[in-house]
Design a protein around this motif. Structure first.
Motif, PDB file in Angstrom:
ATOM      1  N   ALA A 447       0.842  -1.204   0.000  1.00 33.65           N
ATOM      2  CA  ALA A 447       0.000   0.000   0.000  1.00 33.65           C
ATOM      3  C   ALA A 447       0.877   1.253   0.000  1.00 33.65           C
ATOM      4  CB  ALA A 447      -0.915  -0.007   1.219  1.00 33.65           C
ATOM      5  N   LEU A 448       1.970   1.211   0.753  1.00 37.76           N
ATOM      6  CA  LEU A 448       2.884   2.358   0.762  1.00 37.76           C
ATOM      7  C   LEU A 448       3.455   2.602  -0.629  1.00 37.76           C
ATOM      8  CD1 LEU A 448       4.796   1.820   4.124  1.00 37.76           C
ATOM      9  CD2 LEU A 448       3.289   3.711   3.538  1.00 37.76           C
ATOM     10  N   ILE A 449       3.801   1.520  -1.299  1.00 37.39           N
ATOM     11  CA  ILE A 449       4.335   1.656  -2.666  1.00 37.39           C
ATOM     12  C   ILE A 449       3.285   2.250  -3.590  1.00 37.39           C
ATOM     13  CG2 ILE A 449       5.017   0.274  -4.673  1.00 37.39           C
ATOM     14  CD1 ILE A 449       7.094  -0.853  -3.082  1.00 37.39           C
ATOM     15  N   ALA A 450       2.045   1.752  -3.472  1.00 29.72           N
ATOM     16  CA  ALA A 450       0.977   2.293  -4.316  1.00 29.72           C
ATOM     17  C   ALA A 450       0.783   3.775  -4.030  1.00 29.72           C
ATOM     18  CB  ALA A 450      -0.317   1.527  -4.054  1.00 29.72           C
ATOM     19  N   ALA A 451       0.901   4.154  -2.746  1.00 33.96           N
ATOM     20  CA  ALA A 451       0.757   5.570  -2.400  1.00 33.96           C
ATOM     21  C   ALA A 451       1.832   6.402  -3.091  1.00 33.96           C
ATOM     22  CB  ALA A 451       0.836   5.729  -0.882  1.00 33.96           C
ATOM     23  N   VAL A 452       3.079   5.909  -3.032  1.00 34.11           N
ATOM     24  CA  VAL A 452       4.164   6.648  -3.693  1.00 34.11           C
ATOM     25  C   VAL A 452       3.886   6.761  -5.185  1.00 34.11           C
ATOM     26  CG1 VAL A 452       6.634   6.634  -4.204  1.00 34.11           C
ATOM     27  CG2 VAL A 452       5.841   5.931  -1.958  1.00 34.11           C
ATOM     28  N   ILE A 453       3.399   5.666  -5.784  1.00 31.11           N
ATOM     29  CA  ILE A 453       3.121   5.669  -7.226  1.00 31.11           C
ATOM     30  C   ILE A 453       2.157   6.799  -7.576  1.00 31.11           C
ATOM     31  CG2 ILE A 453       1.882   4.386  -9.016  1.00 31.11           C
ATOM     32  CD1 ILE A 453       3.192   1.851  -7.963  1.00 31.11           C
ATOM     33  N   PHE A 454       1.083   6.934  -6.794  1.00 29.09           N
ATOM     34  CA  PHE A 454       0.088   7.949  -7.142  1.00 29.09           C
ATOM     35  C   PHE A 454       0.561   9.351  -6.789  1.00 29.09           C
ATOM     36  CE2 PHE A 454      -2.976   4.338  -7.062  1.00 29.09           C
ATOM     37  CZ  PHE A 454      -3.271   4.404  -8.415  1.00 29.09           C
ATOM     38  N   VAL A 455       1.165   9.505  -5.612  1.00 30.73           N
ATOM     39  CA  VAL A 455       1.585  10.852  -5.199  1.00 30.73           C
ATOM     40  C   VAL A 455       2.579  11.414  -6.201  1.00 30.73           C
ATOM     41  CG1 VAL A 455       2.849  12.141  -3.462  1.00 30.73           C
ATOM     42  CG2 VAL A 455       1.098  10.507  -2.768  1.00 30.73           C
ATOM     43  N   LEU A 456       3.613  10.609  -6.541  1.00 25.66           N
ATOM     44  CA  LEU A 456       4.613  11.118  -7.474  1.00 25.66           C
ATOM     45  C   LEU A 456       4.081  11.177  -8.900  1.00 25.66           C
ATOM     46  CD1 LEU A 456       7.906   9.540  -6.145  1.00 25.66           C
ATOM     47  CD2 LEU A 456       7.145  11.882  -5.974  1.00 25.66           C
ATOM     48  N   GLY A 457       3.021  10.420  -9.175  1.00 23.18           N
ATOM     49  CA  GLY A 457       2.413  10.497 -10.501  1.00 23.18           C
ATOM     50  C   GLY A 457       1.693  11.810 -10.696  1.00 23.18           C
ATOM     51  N   VAL A 458       1.055  12.286  -9.638  1.00 23.94           N
ATOM     52  CA  VAL A 458       0.292  13.525  -9.753  1.00 23.94           C
ATOM     53  C   VAL A 458       1.167  14.723  -9.457  1.00 23.94           C
ATOM     54  CG1 VAL A 458      -1.731  14.740  -8.877  1.00 23.94           C
ATOM     55  CG2 VAL A 458      -1.768  12.265  -9.063  1.00 23.94           C
ATOM     56  N   TYR A 459       2.110  14.572  -8.532  1.00 22.19           N
ATOM     57  CA  TYR A 459       2.869  15.720  -8.061  1.00 22.19           C
ATOM     58  C   TYR A 459       4.369  15.384  -8.017  1.00 22.19           C
ATOM     59  CZ  TYR A 459       4.014  19.773  -5.157  1.00 22.19           C
ATOM     60  OH  TYR A 459       4.540  20.937  -4.677  1.00 22.19           O
ATOM     61  N   PRO A 460       5.043  15.328  -9.180  1.00 21.82           N
ATOM     62  CA  PRO A 460       6.447  14.934  -9.192  1.00 21.82           C
ATOM     63  C   PRO A 460       7.413  16.078  -8.867  1.00 21.82           C
ATOM     64  CG  PRO A 460       5.693  15.257 -11.423  1.00 21.82           C
ATOM     65  CD  PRO A 460       4.512  15.540 -10.536  1.00 21.82           C
ATOM     66  N   LYS A 461       6.860  17.260  -8.555  1.00 17.39           N
ATOM     67  CA  LYS A 461       7.715  18.441  -8.425  1.00 17.39           C
ATOM     68  C   LYS A 461       8.848  18.292  -7.403  1.00 17.39           C
ATOM     69  CE  LYS A 461       7.162  23.377  -7.753  1.00 17.39           C
ATOM     70  NZ  LYS A 461       6.700  23.840  -6.478  1.00 17.39           N
ATOM     71  N   PRO A 462       8.600  17.746  -6.187  1.00 12.81           N
ATOM     72  CA  PRO A 462       9.715  17.646  -5.228  1.00 12.81           C
ATOM     73  C   PRO A 462      10.891  16.855  -5.781  1.00 12.81           C
ATOM     74  CG  PRO A 462       7.654  16.875  -4.234  1.00 12.81           C
ATOM     75  CD  PRO A 462       7.336  17.242  -5.622  1.00 12.81           C
ATOM     76  N   LEU A 463      10.563  15.785  -6.500  1.00  9.10           N
ATOM     77  CA  LEU A 463      11.610  14.937  -7.064  1.00  9.10           C
ATOM     78  C   LEU A 463      12.378  15.692  -8.139  1.00  9.10           C
ATOM     79  CD1 LEU A 463      12.457  12.104  -6.471  1.00  9.10           C
ATOM     80  CD2 LEU A 463      10.911  11.283  -8.230  1.00  9.10           C
ATOM     81  N   LEU A 464      11.649  16.391  -8.998  1.00  7.74           N
ATOM     82  CA  LEU A 464      12.298  17.138 -10.081  1.00  7.74           C
ATOM     83  C   LEU A 464      13.203  18.222  -9.516  1.00  7.74           C
ATOM     84  CD1 LEU A 464       9.300  17.431 -12.516  1.00  7.74           C
ATOM     85  CD2 LEU A 464      11.482  16.357 -13.026  1.00  7.74           C
ATOM     86  N   GLU A 465      12.741  18.874  -8.453  1.00  9.37           N
ATOM     87  CA  GLU A 465      13.554  19.940  -7.869  1.00  9.37           C
ATOM     88  C   GLU A 465      14.785  19.374  -7.201  1.00  9.37           C
ATOM     89  OE1 GLU A 465      10.974  22.107  -5.352  1.00  9.37           O
ATOM     90  OE2 GLU A 465      10.220  23.366  -6.977  1.00  9.37           O
ATOM     91  N   LEU A 466      14.603  18.202  -6.567  1.00 10.17           N
ATOM     92  CA  LEU A 466      15.725  17.599  -5.847  1.00 10.17           C
ATOM     93  C   LEU A 466      16.900  17.336  -6.778  1.00 10.17           C
ATOM     94  CD1 LEU A 466      16.773  16.407  -3.195  1.00 10.17           C
ATOM     95  CD2 LEU A 466      15.678  14.264  -3.810  1.00 10.17           C
ATOM     96  N   VAL A 467      16.604  16.797  -7.965  1.00  9.79           N
ATOM     97  CA  VAL A 467      17.702  16.375  -8.837  1.00  9.79           C
ATOM     98  C   VAL A 467      18.127  17.464  -9.815  1.00  9.79           C
ATOM     99  CG1 VAL A 467      17.081  13.958  -8.676  1.00  9.79           C
ATOM    100  CG2 VAL A 467      16.126  15.344 -10.510  1.00  9.79           C
ATOM    101  N   HIS A 468      17.462  18.608  -9.772  1.00 10.16           N
ATOM    102  CA  HIS A 468      17.757  19.619 -10.779  1.00 10.16           C
ATOM    103  C   HIS A 468      19.196  20.103 -10.698  1.00 10.16           C
ATOM    104  CE1 HIS A 468      17.623  23.520 -12.862  1.00 10.16           C
ATOM    105  NE2 HIS A 468      16.936  22.781 -13.712  1.00 10.16           N
ATOM    106  N   GLY A 469      19.696  20.217  -9.465  1.00  6.96           N
ATOM    107  CA  GLY A 469      21.070  20.694  -9.285  1.00  6.96           C
ATOM    108  C   GLY A 469      22.078  19.825 -10.030  1.00  6.96           C
ATOM    109  N   THR A 470      21.906  18.514  -9.925  1.00  2.70           N
ATOM    110  CA  THR A 470      22.843  17.596 -10.582  1.00  2.70           C
ATOM    111  C   THR A 470      22.771  17.750 -12.092  1.00  2.70           C
ATOM    112  OG1 THR A 470      22.394  16.091  -8.789  1.00  2.70           O
ATOM    113  CG2 THR A 470      23.557  15.197 -10.660  1.00  2.70           C
TER     114      THR A 470
END
Lengths: 481, 458
Positions: A447-470
């Protein structure tokens, strides 16, 4: 200091776990992995305000100018988070399983976690190499000792492949080391060094082979399906979810910034190999009837796309790759968890013997559909944004490559949907009629994995910002045209 | 100097101990005490030499390097006595004599690290060779042991002749035996001197069992009593390399003199690596596998001779420690087993988990896995060659061979952990034996993380 803790917690608790007997080992490893997760989250919060504070440098071998130099950039932080999230999930999934000699099993798991985090944080080439091997040795023992009946020769093949690759990389590292003006292994010294294009040209292959074997990219992939099939599932999760990212990580952290001209010269060769791998692995995946091998080949196809996108090397493709590293890790671990449950209940992994699980174990079926669709990169799941960015990056580089690689999406849909149809729909037989649905810990983890799948599917911004520097950093290194 | 004297004295003392000590099991304690005293005496040399070099009558020079190598050799011998000392009495009746012979070998070893005259080199090689011929044949009633001894003696004395011939030619060309004073010139070299260099090189290559002069090694190592093979294949071999390196780096490398012989040694290195590694793969007996592995490891140590720089000296010292400790440990465990084939190890992890773990650490070190001493040993010798610049082909060949070596070392690990069987031991494993092994493994791991624990003395 937080970065050092990330390595030390699994290392020390891993060594302690070796001495534990019975259920103490799994409790200890679960607590340890949760502690690592807490530290990783704290590090992430600190990363957003003061990333420099995560740097830690201590003299290691002064005669060589090698330092214990660890730190985190966006990509490193992202992969550390992935590692820190994955391990507790893996431990929760298998919490009810009983392994022979649990102390050794969980101890080795934690040691491999220490090695992985070390690889993602090392800013010193020699340290990077040491961690690179440290992550491999525990996995070798895990697969051989707790794997299937063919595990020993298969794992040995895996070991020899990666060991050969990393030794070639070592030669490359030593060569570059002697070219640096102050004889240093530090990442800064390596990246600021200007090697002639002739040197970069052959050095590229020393590094590329090491990373390509780990990813794996066609034609260095032959160890992978056998190893995934024969390993105990928790180890397969580590291998496919996190360990293959070491190869991709190596290219972005070391290969592209240190040898930009070499990468430019061989860009097309690397992409062609990756694209061949995508199509080849997808076609084989369609023909598979073994669940584990199907996922293994699907993983080769996905990794091939990521590898192609890295070497296309523009802003969009790099952003896409890094986002996809995280999401692919989450999705594939989810898939393996469900396969582990099916195999645990029914003791078979041949899809032709399955069918009709949906009616008897509805929760299992729903979860399998969600994770599979995320693996095909359906919009609104986490897989979508990464693949979209990678394809558009690849398109900018060369539309033809993008077109061929895009076939992979169609082929992925073919084999994933085919798998779904055979496993959960259709007629149920005497075996599958007795399927027990997901229970406690398994349900929680998935269930936790499914939650991550949906949250990052709808709102990937934190992830995109995190790796932008690299991404910006790699793009800024001399990309001489 | 002190090390030479103490080891020679203890050689004689041990012979008398055999007369007066009735309980043969107690003799080993005298020998262990002897190594401890020799170690301390050797340490006083370091005070004497300080940072510099003390030369005695142009024959022996005591430097930091020689003191450090003596310390490594004596410490390895100490470990060897502790682990294998009780197996001596199984070979034959003359236990005290065996210990005495090993002390004589040790005094030869101390000379290899400190000779500054070709005559001293010759003495050193002979002092460490002749007791070995005797030890190889110590199991008098065993045909294979006799064969080993005879073979070793005949081949060894033949090469001694070649060594003498080489030394004579060099003397003829330069008029001096002294390492530092002989002037071979810097650019062109007389054919006489070149022949001398090549002949001494071949003779020393024989002593360190480099291909194509390695044919004696498997038979001698396999035929000799295992307990003595453990010593011959480790400390003695490392000493041969020290002699080789000192001679070639001090005397034969001035100006661009090295270009005359570098390619020959590089080819010897390449063939040693290939023959050692490929043949080791096909062995069924662990003892014979270790014989070929010692040839393969010799290939890596030869890098230190091909590459002429500081890193090479650091590398050979580190290699001496890593290789000696690990191989002595593996042999000590092998000695306890009934069956010397790979199958003899089946299931050892279940019966003796500690022994299996320690053996794994030693094997990983020989394979050169990071965080063991073996990794840094390989690292230093390889990087010495990379630094040299024109030897990159040899380095690539070497790492591919290192990958092959993983195959035969891992066969032992696979047998211990993943195969079921009853690895039978000839005798119960004592706690003392186990703790000595653990100390050996700790040294391997410590040096694998902090190699400068040894290198700081250089």
């Amino acid at each position: 200091m937080l970065t050092v803790l990330l390595i030390l917690i699994p290392l020390i608790t891993g060594l302690i776990t070796f001495g534990l007997k019975g259920p103490g080992a799994k409790v200890m490893s679960l607590l340890s992995s949760l502690a690592t997760l807490v530290i990783a989250v704290i590090a992430w919060l600190q990363f957003q305000t003061a990333p420099e504070a995560l740097r830690f440098t201590e003299s290691w071998i002064p005669q060589l100018g090698s330092q214990f130099n660890v730190g985190l950039d966006g990509m490193g932080m992202m992969l550390c988070l992935l590692t820190a999230i994955s391990f507790p999930l893996i431990f929760i999934t298998v919490f009810r399983r009983e392994y022979d000699r649990p102390g050794a099993f969980y101890g080795l798991m934690l040691l491999s976690q220490a090695g992985l985090i070390g690889v993602f944080t090392a800013y010193d080439a020699l340290l990077f190499y040491a961690f690179w091997e440290l992550a491999l040795i525990p996995v070798y023992f895990l697969c051989s000792m707790w794997g299937g009946e063919r595990a020993v020769p298969v794992t040995f093949k895996f070991f020899v492949y990666t060991f050969t690759g990393s030794l070639l990389m070592l030669v490359g590292i030593i060569y570059i080391y002697f070219q640096t003006p102050d004889h240093s292994f530090s990442w800064t010294a390596f990246t600021t060094l200007h090697l002639s294009s002739g040197e970069q040209s052959w050095l590229f292959w020393l590094f590329f082979v090491a990373f390509a074997i780990k990813m794996p990219v066609f034609p260095f992939h032959t160890w992978q399906p056998d190893t995934y099939e024969q390993s105990p599932t928790p180890v397969t999760m580590v291998l496919s979810g996190i360990m293959v990212k070491m190869g991709l990580f190596g290219v972005v952290r070391w290969l592209l910034p240190v040898l930009p001209q070499g990468a430019y010269m061989w860009q097309e060769a690397a992409i062609v190999l990756s694209v061949i791998g995508i199509i080849y692995a997808s076609c084989i995946a369609i023909m598979q009837s073994d669940l584990k091998r199907l996922i293994a080949y699907s993983s080769i196809a996905h990794i091939g796309l990521m590898s192609a996108a890295i070497f296309a090397n523009n802003e969009q493709s790099l952003q896409g790759v890094q986002v996809q590293m995280f999401n692919h890790g989450i999705n594939i671990i989810g898939l393996w968890m469900l396969v582990e449950v099916i195999q645990d209940r029914l003791k078979i992994k041949d899809m032709n013997g399955l069918g009709g699980i949906a009616t008897h174990a509805p929760k299992l079926a729903v979860m399998l559909v969600i994770v599979s669709l995320a693996n095909i990169a359906l919009p609104l799941t986490n897989g979508f944004i990464g693949e979209f960015l990678m394809f558009s990056g690849l398109f900018q580089y060369n539309p033809w490559f993008a077109a061929v690689a895009a076939l992979a999406i169609i082929l992925a849909a073919v084999y994933m949907l085919n798998m779904l149809q055979k496993v959960i729909f259709g007629e149920s037989n005497t075996l599958t009629a007795s399927t027990v649905d997901l229970k406690g810990g398994e349900m929680l983890a998935i269930a936790l994995i499914a939650a991550v799948i949906f949250v990052l599917g709808v709102y990937p911004k934190p992830l995109l910002e995190l790796v932008h520097g690299t991404t910006a950093l790699v793009n800024a290194t001399a990309w001489v045209k | 100097m002190n090390a030479l004297i103490t080891t020679a004295v203890f050689g004689i003392v041990l012979m008398f101990v055999g007369l007066f000590v009735k309980n043969r099991q107690h003799i080993k304690y005298y020998a262990i005490a002897g190594t401890i005293i020799a170690f301390i005496a050797n340490w006083y040399d370091a005070q004497l030499a300080g940072g510099g070099t003390v030369v005695l009558h142009g024959m022996i020079e005591v430097s930091r390097f020689s003191v450090l190598f003596n310390a490594v050799a004596i410490a390895s011998t100490f470990l060897y006595f502790v682990l294998c000392g009780s197996s001596f009495e199984k070979v034959g009746n003359d236990v005290a004599d065996y210990f005495a012979l090993i002390f004589f070998i040790l005094s030869g070893i101390t000379l290899t690290a400190s000779f500054s005259n070709l005559l001293m080199l010759f003495l050193a090689i002979e002092i460490l060779s002749i007791p070995q011929y005797i030890l190889a044949g110590a199991d008098k009633k065993n045909l294979k042991s006799n064969e080993a001894s005879l073979k070793y003696f005949l081949m060894g004395s033949f090469t001694t002749g070649i060594l003498l011939m080489g030394i004579a030619l060099i003397y003829g060309a330069t008029g001096s035996f002294s390492l530092r004073e002989m002037s071979l010139g810097t650019g062109d070299i007389s054919p006489l001197a070149l022949c001398g260099i090549i002949l001494t090189g071949f003779a020393l290559a024989f002593k360190v069992s480099a291909a194509p002069f390695h044919f004696w090694t498997p038979d001698v190592y396999d035929g000799s009593p295992t307990v003595f093979t453990a010593f011959m294949a480790t400390v003695v071999k490392a000493a041969g390399f020290i002699a080789f390196m000192r001679l070639f780096h001090v005397s034969f490398a001035g100006g661009n003199l090295s270009q005359h012989w570098q390619l020959i040694i590089a080819l010897i290195t390449a063939s040693t690596l290939l023959i050692g590694n490929f043949t080791a793969v096909f062995q069924q007996s662990v003892k014979r596998m270790l014989a070929y592995s010692s040839i393969a490891q010799a290939g890596f140590m030869l890098f230190a001779i091909v590459a002429l720089n500081e890193t090479a000296a650091q590398g050979i010292i580190l290699y001496a420690v890593a290789y000696s400790v690990a191989t002595i440990g593996i042999f000590a465990i092998l000695l306890k087993l009934k069956d010397y084939t790979f199958d003899g190890y089946n299931g050892l992890a279940r019966r003796e988990p500690l022994l299996a773990l320690v053996n794994t650490i030693f094997l990983l070190s020989l394979a050169g896995i990071p965080l063991t001493a073996g990794f840094f040993a390989k690292y230093f010798v390889l990087s010495a060659a990379v630094q040299q610049g024109n030897l990159l082909w040899l380095v690539i060949l070497a790492v591919l061979c290192a990958a092959i070596s993983a195959y035969y070392y891992f066969r032992v690990i696979i047998a211990m952990y993943f195969k079921s069987g009853e690895a039978e031991t000839t005798e119960p494993i004592t706690t003392g034996f186990k703790s000595a092994l653990v100390i050996g493994a700790a040294v391997i791991i410590l040096l694998g993380v902090f190699p400068n624990l040894v290198l700081q003395f250089l």
